[in-house]
Enzyme design. Structure first.
Site, PDB file in Angstrom:
ATOM      1  N   LYS A 117       0.830  -1.216   0.000  1.00 19.83           N
ATOM      2  CA  LYS A 117       0.000   0.000   0.000  1.00 19.83           C
ATOM      3  C   LYS A 117       0.862   1.262   0.000  1.00 19.83           C
ATOM      4  O   LYS A 117       0.608   2.203  -0.740  1.00 19.83           O
ATOM      5  CB  LYS A 117      -0.907   0.043   1.241  1.00 19.83           C
ATOM      6  CG  LYS A 117      -1.916  -1.064   1.330  1.00 19.83           C
ATOM      7  CD  LYS A 117      -2.894  -0.832   2.479  1.00 19.83           C
ATOM      8  CE  LYS A 117      -2.253  -0.840   3.860  1.00 19.83           C
ATOM      9  NZ  LYS A 117      -1.750  -2.154   4.270  1.00 19.83           N
ATOM     10  N   ARG A 144      11.170  -6.397   4.939  1.00 17.56           N
ATOM     11  CA  ARG A 144      10.974  -4.974   4.617  1.00 17.56           C
ATOM     12  C   ARG A 144      11.957  -4.100   5.390  1.00 17.56           C
ATOM     13  O   ARG A 144      12.185  -4.289   6.579  1.00 17.56           O
ATOM     14  CB  ARG A 144       9.541  -4.581   4.982  1.00 17.56           C
ATOM     15  CG  ARG A 144       9.260  -3.092   4.843  1.00 17.56           C
ATOM     16  CD  ARG A 144       7.811  -2.803   4.657  1.00 17.56           C
ATOM     17  NE  ARG A 144       6.992  -3.124   5.813  1.00 17.56           N
ATOM     18  CZ  ARG A 144       5.666  -3.014   5.829  1.00 17.56           C
ATOM     19  NH1 ARG A 144       5.021  -2.612   4.743  1.00 17.56           N
ATOM     20  NH2 ARG A 144       4.984  -3.319   6.905  1.00 17.56           N
ATOM     21  N   ARG A 160      -9.854   1.528   8.624  1.00 18.10           N
ATOM     22  CA  ARG A 160      -9.469   0.149   8.884  1.00 18.10           C
ATOM     23  C   ARG A 160     -10.577  -0.651   9.551  1.00 18.10           C
ATOM     24  O   ARG A 160     -10.392  -1.818   9.863  1.00 18.10           O
ATOM     25  CB  ARG A 160      -8.257   0.162   9.810  1.00 18.10           C
ATOM     26  CG  ARG A 160      -7.045  -0.573   9.252  1.00 18.10           C
ATOM     27  CD  ARG A 160      -5.909  -0.228  10.164  1.00 18.10           C
ATOM     28  NE  ARG A 160      -4.740  -1.001  10.026  1.00 18.10           N
ATOM     29  CZ  ARG A 160      -3.587  -0.521   9.564  1.00 18.10           C
ATOM     30  NH1 ARG A 160      -3.509   0.693   9.094  1.00 18.10           N
ATOM     31  NH2 ARG A 160      -2.526  -1.273   9.573  1.00 18.10           N
ATOM     32  N   ARG A 181      -1.382  -8.542  13.497  1.00 18.02           N
ATOM     33  CA  ARG A 181      -1.770  -7.557  12.484  1.00 18.02           C
ATOM     34  C   ARG A 181      -2.645  -8.214  11.410  1.00 18.02           C
ATOM     35  O   ARG A 181      -3.604  -7.618  10.931  1.00 18.02           O
ATOM     36  CB  ARG A 181      -0.519  -6.916  11.862  1.00 18.02           C
ATOM     37  CG  ARG A 181       0.220  -6.015  12.860  1.00 18.02           C
ATOM     38  CD  ARG A 181       1.635  -5.696  12.410  1.00 18.02           C
ATOM     39  NE  ARG A 181       1.687  -4.875  11.222  1.00 18.02           N
ATOM     40  CZ  ARG A 181       2.769  -4.741  10.466  1.00 18.02           C
ATOM     41  NH1 ARG A 181       3.883  -5.380  10.774  1.00 18.02           N
ATOM     42  NH2 ARG A 181       2.736  -3.979   9.412  1.00 18.02           N
ATOM     43  N   ARG A 189      10.932  -1.780  10.869  1.00 20.10           N
ATOM     44  CA  ARG A 189       9.878  -1.408  11.803  1.00 20.10           C
ATOM     45  C   ARG A 189       9.814  -2.429  12.933  1.00 20.10           C
ATOM     46  O   ARG A 189       9.950  -3.619  12.692  1.00 20.10           O
ATOM     47  CB  ARG A 189       8.532  -1.376  11.060  1.00 20.10           C
ATOM     48  CG  ARG A 189       8.145  -0.012  10.592  1.00 20.10           C
ATOM     49  CD  ARG A 189       6.957  -0.061   9.689  1.00 20.10           C
ATOM     50  NE  ARG A 189       5.767  -0.647  10.294  1.00 20.10           N
ATOM     51  CZ  ARG A 189       4.561  -0.636   9.723  1.00 20.10           C
ATOM     52  NH1 ARG A 189       4.398  -0.073   8.540  1.00 20.10           N
ATOM     53  NH2 ARG A 189       3.530  -1.185  10.317  1.00 20.10           N
TER      54      ARG A 189
HETATM   55  P1  AMP Z   1       0.514   0.600   9.363  1.00 22.80           P
HETATM   56  O1  AMP Z   1       1.717   1.474   9.255  1.00 22.80           O
HETATM   57  O2  AMP Z   1      -0.613   1.048   8.477  1.00 22.80           O
HETATM   58  O3  AMP Z   1       0.838  -0.858   9.194  1.00 22.80           O
HETATM   59  O4  AMP Z   1      -0.049   0.785  10.861  1.00 22.80           O
HETATM   60  C1  AMP Z   1       0.738   0.447  11.979  1.00 22.80           C
HETATM   61  C2  AMP Z   1      -0.144   0.292  13.206  1.00 22.80           C
HETATM   62  O5  AMP Z   1      -0.794   1.540  13.500  1.00 22.80           O
HETATM   63  C3  AMP Z   1      -1.273  -0.719  13.110  1.00 22.80           C
HETATM   64  O6  AMP Z   1      -0.834  -2.048  13.404  1.00 22.80           O
HETATM   65  C4  AMP Z   1      -2.254  -0.186  14.161  1.00 22.80           C
HETATM   66  O7  AMP Z   1      -1.820  -0.511  15.469  1.00 22.80           O
HETATM   67  C5  AMP Z   1      -2.115   1.326  14.001  1.00 22.80           C
HETATM   68  N1  AMP Z   1      -3.065   1.880  13.026  1.00 22.80           N
HETATM   69  C6  AMP Z   1      -2.754   2.477  11.839  1.00 22.80           C
HETATM   70  N2  AMP Z   1      -3.861   2.894  11.218  1.00 22.80           N
HETATM   71  C7  AMP Z   1      -4.912   2.554  11.998  1.00 22.80           C
HETATM   72  C8  AMP Z   1      -6.324   2.695  11.892  1.00 22.80           C
HETATM   73  N3  AMP Z   1      -6.891   3.266  10.826  1.00 22.80           N
HETATM   74  N4  AMP Z   1      -7.088   2.215  12.906  1.00 22.80           N
HETATM   75  C9  AMP Z   1      -6.542   1.642  14.005  1.00 22.80           C
HETATM   76  N5  AMP Z   1      -5.218   1.449  14.157  1.00 22.80           N
HETATM   77  C10 AMP Z   1      -4.399   1.906  13.177  1.00 22.80           C
END
Ligand code: AMP
Length: 220
Positions: free
Chosen positions: A13, A127, A88, A173, A162
């Protein structure tokens, strides 16, 4: 134009969002990046969400919505945004719809990336991300390695992994994705804005290929 990126962690993404952002001149906003920055800067928000990100579960809807709507109200997003990682949950998607509706706006395109589960884990573990917050280029040690080990090709900054890009957290996740996020795909399908793509080594289609296909389509 309002575009949202859907797909499990590791589908690409961020890669697609970054290319579209550059080519279409629309800012990309990642909810995960907002949370990680807050954690790094030890703000109140950062303290509230640190443990959640470490576990790989979802930040509560109410807090997430508050943070994202505040960001969406900033002037640089007045003409459009590519949202990566938000919404999400169905509750977030419904709230976004009503928030945008008040401004006579709507999601114009929901891009859904689909990758086989076994590839996702492999991708996330391999990654590496540029530590420079203005660059954030994503590499994959196997599929798209940097020219020099540990160094960003684009800006020369060190690459980092990360904290949540490991097998254990990834399992939470993925659970969160399939339970909470996957139903959103139908939400946007019903609204006639869904564009789904398979992204997989098996068929030789990566995020960069999807981005090229989309740019061609959008530019008509
Ligand atoms: P990402 O970088 O999109 O993989 O997000 C990393 C983490 O941030 C996720 O595992 C969630 O803990 C939190 N997170 C990001 N976006 C959201 C969202 N829209 N709703 C809830 N938690 C989020």
């Amino acid at each position: 134009m309002i575009i949202i990126m859907l797909g499990a962690p590791g589908t690409g993404k961020g890669t697609v969002a970054a290319i579209l952002s550059k080519e279409l001149q629309i800012p990309a906003v990642s909810s995960g990046d907002i949370f990680r920055k807050a954690i790094q800067e030890k703000t109140e928000l950062g303290k509230e969400v640190a443990e959640i990100l470490e576990k790989g579960t979802l930040v509560p809807d109410e807090l997430t919505i508050k943070v994202i709507e505040a960001r969406l109200n900033e002037p640089d997003l007045a003409d459009g945004v590519i949202l990566d990682g938000f919404p999400r949950t169905i509750a977030q998607a419904e709230e976004l719809e009503s928030f945008l509706g008040k401004q006579q706006k709507q999601v114009n395109m929901a891009i859904n990336l689909e990758t086989p589960k076994e590839e996702l884990i492999e991708r996330v573990i391999n990654r590496r991300i540029c530590s420079n917050s203005d660059c954030k280029t994503v590499f994959n040690l196997k599929l798209a390695p940097p020219k020099i080990d540990g160094v960003c090709d684009k800006c020369g900054s060190p690459l980092i992994q990360r904290k949540d890009d490991n097998e254990e957290v990834m399992s939470n996740r993925l659970d969160a994705y399939f339970k909470e996020t996957a139903p959103i795909v139908d939400f946007y399908k019903d609204r006639g804005v869904l564009e789904s793509f398979e992204v997989s080594e098996k068929i030789g289609r990566m995020g960069t290929d999807v981005a090229s296909e989309l740019i061609e389509k959008i530019r008509g």
